[in-house]
Design a protein around this motif. Structure first.
Motif, PDB file in Angstrom:
ATOM      1  N   ARG A 122     -45.676  -3.754   5.290  1.00  0.00           N
ATOM      2  CA  ARG A 122     -46.696  -2.652   6.806  1.00  0.00           C
ATOM      3  C   ARG A 122     -46.279  -1.652   6.746  1.00  0.00           C
ATOM      4  NH1 ARG A 122     -46.518  -6.165  12.835  1.00  0.00           N
ATOM      5  NH2 ARG A 122     -47.326  -4.603  13.141  1.00  0.00           N
ATOM      6  N   GLU A 123     -44.750  -1.321   5.860  1.00  0.00           N
ATOM      7  CA  GLU A 123     -44.584   0.170   6.458  1.00  0.00           C
ATOM      8  C   GLU A 123     -44.229   1.250   5.284  1.00  0.00           C
ATOM      9  OE1 GLU A 123     -44.944   1.086   9.625  1.00  0.00           O
ATOM     10  OE2 GLU A 123     -44.876  -0.450  10.679  1.00  0.00           O
ATOM     11  N   THR A 124     -44.618   0.481   4.471  1.00  0.00           N
ATOM     12  CA  THR A 124     -44.175   1.169   2.969  1.00  0.00           C
ATOM     13  C   THR A 124     -45.849   0.676   2.088  1.00  0.00           C
ATOM     14  OG1 THR A 124     -42.631   1.135   1.242  1.00  0.00           O
ATOM     15  CG2 THR A 124     -43.047  -0.670   2.061  1.00  0.00           C
ATOM     16  N   ASP A 125     -45.661   1.436   0.989  1.00  0.00           N
ATOM     17  CA  ASP A 125     -46.449   1.185  -0.006  1.00  0.00           C
ATOM     18  C   ASP A 125     -45.539   0.714  -1.668  1.00  0.00           C
ATOM     19  OD1 ASP A 125     -45.640   3.553  -0.629  1.00  0.00           O
ATOM     20  OD2 ASP A 125     -47.280   4.801  -1.200  1.00  0.00           O
ATOM     21  N   ALA A 126     -44.585   0.389  -1.402  1.00  0.00           N
ATOM     22  CA  ALA A 126     -43.788  -0.295  -2.492  1.00  0.00           C
ATOM     23  C   ALA A 126     -44.316  -1.423  -2.557  1.00  0.00           C
ATOM     24  CB  ALA A 126     -42.635   0.333  -1.972  1.00  0.00           C
ATOM     25  N   ILE A 127     -44.070  -1.328  -4.251  1.00  0.00           N
ATOM     26  CA  ILE A 127     -44.843  -2.847  -5.064  1.00  0.00           C
ATOM     27  C   ILE A 127     -43.934  -4.035  -4.745  1.00  0.00           C
ATOM     28  CG2 ILE A 127     -43.861  -2.080  -7.309  1.00  0.00           C
ATOM     29  CD1 ILE A 127     -47.376  -4.041  -6.679  1.00  0.00           C
ATOM     30  N   LEU A 128     -42.608  -3.683  -4.890  1.00  0.00           N
ATOM     31  CA  LEU A 128     -41.590  -4.438  -4.257  1.00  0.00           C
ATOM     32  C   LEU A 128     -42.271  -5.274  -3.220  1.00  0.00           C
ATOM     33  CD1 LEU A 128     -38.520  -3.897  -5.866  1.00  0.00           C
ATOM     34  CD2 LEU A 128     -39.913  -5.298  -6.803  1.00  0.00           C
ATOM     35  N   ALA A 129     -42.432  -4.597  -2.323  1.00  0.00           N
ATOM     36  CA  ALA A 129     -42.562  -4.915  -0.673  1.00  0.00           C
ATOM     37  C   ALA A 129     -44.062  -6.004  -0.768  1.00  0.00           C
ATOM     38  CB  ALA A 129     -43.085  -4.205   0.131  1.00  0.00           C
ATOM     39  N   TYR A 130     -45.012  -5.848  -1.885  1.00  0.00           N
ATOM     40  CA  TYR A 130     -46.206  -6.693  -1.820  1.00  0.00           C
ATOM     41  C   TYR A 130     -46.558  -7.248  -2.625  1.00  0.00           C
ATOM     42  CZ  TYR A 130     -48.288  -2.489   0.922  1.00  0.00           C
ATOM     43  OH  TYR A 130     -48.823  -1.951   1.641  1.00  0.00           O
ATOM     44  N   GLN A 157     -56.275   1.869   0.546  1.00  0.00           N
ATOM     45  CA  GLN A 157     -57.294   2.874   0.346  1.00  0.00           C
ATOM     46  C   GLN A 157     -57.175   4.094   2.074  1.00  0.00           C
ATOM     47  OE1 GLN A 157     -60.856   2.313  -2.165  1.00  0.00           O
ATOM     48  NE2 GLN A 157     -59.905  -0.054  -1.909  1.00  0.00           N
ATOM     49  N   GLN A 158     -57.096   3.327   2.862  1.00  0.00           N
ATOM     50  CA  GLN A 158     -57.725   3.851   3.940  1.00  0.00           C
ATOM     51  C   GLN A 158     -56.059   4.308   4.657  1.00  0.00           C
ATOM     52  OE1 GLN A 158     -60.205   4.737   6.061  1.00  0.00           O
ATOM     53  NE2 GLN A 158     -61.473   3.342   4.015  1.00  0.00           N
ATOM     54  N   VAL A 159     -54.943   3.896   4.961  1.00  0.00           N
ATOM     55  CA  VAL A 159     -53.702   3.820   5.548  1.00  0.00           C
ATOM     56  C   VAL A 159     -52.857   4.894   4.341  1.00  0.00           C
ATOM     57  CG1 VAL A 159     -51.209   3.471   6.378  1.00  0.00           C
ATOM     58  CG2 VAL A 159     -54.088   2.714   6.719  1.00  0.00           C
ATOM     59  N   TRP A 160     -52.701   3.896   2.874  1.00  0.00           N
ATOM     60  CA  TRP A 160     -52.233   4.482   1.929  1.00  0.00           C
ATOM     61  C   TRP A 160     -52.479   5.334   0.553  1.00  0.00           C
ATOM     62  CZ3 TRP A 160     -47.164   4.930   3.119  1.00  0.00           C
ATOM     63  CH2 TRP A 160     -46.686   3.924   4.153  1.00  0.00           C
ATOM     64  N   HIS A 161     -54.273   5.386   0.721  1.00  0.00           N
ATOM     65  CA  HIS A 161     -55.321   6.469   0.581  1.00  0.00           C
ATOM     66  C   HIS A 161     -55.040   5.754  -1.205  1.00  0.00           C
ATOM     67  CE1 HIS A 161     -55.561   9.262   4.150  1.00  0.00           C
ATOM     68  NE2 HIS A 161     -54.387   9.516   4.054  1.00  0.00           N
ATOM     69  N   TYR A 162     -55.007   4.970  -1.576  1.00  0.00           N
ATOM     70  CA  TYR A 162     -55.037   4.908  -2.848  1.00  0.00           C
ATOM     71  C   TYR A 162     -56.327   5.037  -2.716  1.00  0.00           C
ATOM     72  CZ  TYR A 162     -50.154   3.213  -3.762  1.00  0.00           C
ATOM     73  OH  TYR A 162     -48.985   2.529  -3.475  1.00  0.00           O
ATOM     74  N   ASN A 163     -56.747   5.297  -4.519  1.00  0.00           N
ATOM     75  CA  ASN A 163     -57.565   5.095  -5.124  1.00  0.00           C
ATOM     76  C   ASN A 163     -58.508   3.394  -5.601  1.00  0.00           C
ATOM     77  OD1 ASN A 163     -57.003   4.626  -8.003  1.00  0.00           O
ATOM     78  ND2 ASN A 163     -56.854   6.690  -8.250  1.00  0.00           N
ATOM     79  N   ALA A 164     -59.161   3.870  -6.556  1.00  0.00           N
ATOM     80  CA  ALA A 164     -59.959   2.064  -6.639  1.00  0.00           C
ATOM     81  C   ALA A 164     -58.825   1.177  -7.588  1.00  0.00           C
ATOM     82  CB  ALA A 164     -61.592   2.243  -6.875  1.00  0.00           C
ATOM     83  N   PHE A 166     -59.949  -7.734   1.060  1.00  0.00           N
ATOM     84  CA  PHE A 166     -60.972  -6.868   1.399  1.00  0.00           C
ATOM     85  C   PHE A 166     -59.884  -6.321   2.631  1.00  0.00           C
ATOM     86  CE2 PHE A 166     -62.990  -5.035   5.542  1.00  0.00           C
ATOM     87  CZ  PHE A 166     -64.381  -4.788   4.526  1.00  0.00           C
ATOM     88  N   VAL A 167     -58.906  -6.775   2.935  1.00  0.00           N
ATOM     89  CA  VAL A 167     -58.260  -6.056   4.030  1.00  0.00           C
ATOM     90  C   VAL A 167     -57.209  -5.489   3.496  1.00  0.00           C
ATOM     91  CG1 VAL A 167     -56.638  -6.950   6.136  1.00  0.00           C
ATOM     92  CG2 VAL A 167     -57.859  -8.038   5.936  1.00  0.00           C
ATOM     93  N   ILE A 168     -56.644  -5.689   2.394  1.00  0.00           N
ATOM     94  CA  ILE A 168     -55.430  -5.437   1.863  1.00  0.00           C
ATOM     95  C   ILE A 168     -56.041  -4.060   1.158  1.00  0.00           C
ATOM     96  CG2 ILE A 168     -53.959  -5.648   0.430  1.00  0.00           C
ATOM     97  CD1 ILE A 168     -53.591  -8.600   0.719  1.00  0.00           C
ATOM     98  N   SER A 169     -57.347  -4.558   0.972  1.00  0.00           N
ATOM     99  CA  SER A 169     -57.792  -2.913   0.148  1.00  0.00           C
ATOM    100  C   SER A 169     -57.559  -2.074   0.798  1.00  0.00           C
ATOM    101  CB  SER A 169     -58.919  -3.835  -0.652  1.00  0.00           C
ATOM    102  OG  SER A 169     -58.933  -4.787  -1.649  1.00  0.00           O
ATOM    103  N   VAL A 170     -59.283  -2.522   1.555  1.00  0.00           N
ATOM    104  CA  VAL A 170     -58.869  -1.646   2.490  1.00  0.00           C
ATOM    105  C   VAL A 170     -57.779  -0.781   3.036  1.00  0.00           C
ATOM    106  CG1 VAL A 170     -60.172  -0.830   4.982  1.00  0.00           C
ATOM    107  CG2 VAL A 170     -61.336  -2.253   3.271  1.00  0.00           C
ATOM    108  N   TYR A 171     -56.640  -0.876   3.406  1.00  0.00           N
ATOM    109  CA  TYR A 171     -55.336  -1.330   3.833  1.00  0.00           C
ATOM    110  C   TYR A 171     -54.863  -0.113   3.560  1.00  0.00           C
ATOM    111  CZ  TYR A 171     -50.639  -0.828   5.377  1.00  0.00           C
ATOM    112  OH  TYR A 171     -49.101  -0.617   6.366  1.00  0.00           O
TER     113      TYR A 171
END
Length: 457
Positions: A346-354, A286-293, A279-284
């Motif tokens: 925390r500071e990027t939306d790069a897939i390699l970081a996640y 969508q809210q911070v990086w504006h990803y869709n579902a 839940f936290v990761i999904s909301v983050y």
């Protein structure tokens, strides 16, 4: 439902709050009736209960697909799908337990179930978002109906063994008390997102009257206390019924096993941390990086791969390592995975970081979910499987509700700017996972219950 809330609300002429209420009612219905649904497997038969649950669930999905207003949506989705879930889920675990007496074989098939659950959790938003975007939200419910029909056809291969003993009676009073207790506890937990855990963030109003003003004690505890009182009444009723020589809804002997009790604790914490972290990761995202579902679901793919890989290896793990060790390793892997997310994502939306953190989380989840279910179910002989399966599923549902509610309330309550509320929520879940690890450290060496091989359904 989560990815189509706005679309459904607009189409059937209700608000987002109305659709969120239907989702909450579904959770409450399923959690409240899980113990009663499990007991019915002993009365009407495991296969019959499973198929009845599918039919009720499918009927609910069909009604939901035809909804033109909130009323029919609540009846179809919240009530019928919730009741169907409570009927069909417990027999799955009972059938596996009684069909396979060897812990390694059980681990294999519990691993299949855990892998399917992880895949469903990850693929659900993707499939739902895709169908809603390209066809209609109604098509998502029609797809559920088609899947139910497919499973019903496949379930004909499950052998149904006739009952040999007398058919037990159903404890109606116990079912009402347990359902009321679980309802108020879960409902109270779900209110934390609105009112907070300690002091109320808003006026709590009933019938136009302010019952608890803003700044007073959170109404969460009002509902939890009411639920606890119902559960206390339930346990007193069960004890009185057992002393009278009558069959209760569940036997108090279930709580005399140290292994099972600790296993139930680990199950609760596992579902809490899993649902809370997702839940936290999904909301983050969508809210911070504006990803869709769909983008969010794709970003969670490493976790799905981890769950599937570890679940597929469950039988091999069980043949080489004690189940309690796998639970400990799973908690540790999940905690380290969340720590990696805190450190690098925390500071990027790069897939390699996640990817590293999510993959490790998935591996940990798949490893410990399978092992915990195996530990709990294997602690009891076949004649108690109906009771322990319902209790186990109720504890897991409680953990899921608590995880999402706790994570959401931490995010809302945190006063830090930017992404720090999400970091605080994830840190909270890391701490809770370490508490689960501490509980797992006290699990005794496995002593499997003696069972007679059976394929009874």
């Amino acid at each position: 439902m989560n990815v189509a809330i706005s679309t459904i609300a607009e189409d059937i002429g209700t608000s987002v709050t109305g659709i969120q209420t239907t989702i909450t009612l579904f959770t409450l219905t399923m959690a409240s009736l899980m113990i009663a649904g499990s007991k019915l497997t002993d009365i009407i038969g495991r296969k019959t209960c499973f198929m009845a649950g599918l039919i009720v669930y499918g009927a609910g999905a069909l009604l939901a697909s035809l909804s033109q207003g909130l009323g029919l949506m609540i009846i179809g989705y919240s009530l019928l799908e919730g009741i169907g879930s409570a009927l069909l889920i417990p027999p799955i675990y009972i059938l596996i337990t009684v069909a396979f007496t060897d812990v390694r074989q059980r681990a294999k098939y519990f691993g299949v179930v855990s892998g399917a659950a992880g895949l469903g959790a990850a693929a659900g938003p993707l499939i739902g978002g895709f169908i809603t975007s390209t066809i209609s939200w109604r098509a998502s419910f029609i797809l559920q109906v088609l899947v139910v029909v497919w499973i019903l056809l496949m379930s004909r291969k499950v052998a149904a063994v006739p009952r040999t003993g007398p058919r037990p009676s159903f404890d109606v009073t116990g079912a009402i008390l347990s359902a009321a207790g679980m309802f108020f506890v879960v409902f109270g937990i779900l209110q934390s997102g609105t009112y907070g855990w300690l002091t109320s963030r808003a006026d709590f109003v009933i019938g136009g009257a302010v019952v608890i003003p803003e700044g007073g004690i959170s109404p969460v505890w009002l509902f939890v206390v009411i639920g606890a009182l119902f559960l206390l009444w339930f346990f007193l009723h069960v004890r009185a019924r057992e002393k009278a020589g009558k069959v209760p809804l569940i036997s108090l002997s279930l709580f005399r096993s140290r292994t099972s009790n600790l296993g139930l604790v680990t199950q609760n914490v596992q579902w809490l941390t899993m649902q809370g972290s997702f839940f936290v990761i999904s909301v983050y995202l969508q809210q911070v990086w504006h990803y869709n579902a769909i983008q969010t679901g794709l970003m969670l793919t490493p976790a799905t791969i981890g769950i599937l890989a570890s679940s597929a290896a469950a039988e091999r793990f069980a043949s080489r390592h004690p189940q309690r060790r796998m639970i400990r390793v799973g908690f540790l892997a999940m905690a380290v995975g969340m720590a990696l997310l805190l450190a690098f994502a925390r500071e990027t939306d790069a897939i390699l970081a996640y990817a590293p953190g999510l993959l490790l989380m998935g591996l940990g989840i798949g490893t410990m979910l399978t092992a915990s279910v195996n530990v709990v179910q294997s602690s009891f002989p076949e004649d108690e499987q109906d009771d322990i399966s319902g209790l186990s599923r109720s504890v897991s549902n409680l953990g899921s509700s608590l995880g999402t509610a706790l994570a959401g309330s931490v995010i809302v309550a945190a006063s830090f700017p930017g992404g720090q509320p999400y970091a605080l929520a994830l840190t909270t879940l890391v701490v809770i996972s370490l508490l689960g690890l501490a509980a797992a450290m006290f699990l005794p060496r496995e002593q499997h219950a003696k069972e007679t091989p059976s394929t009874a359904a």
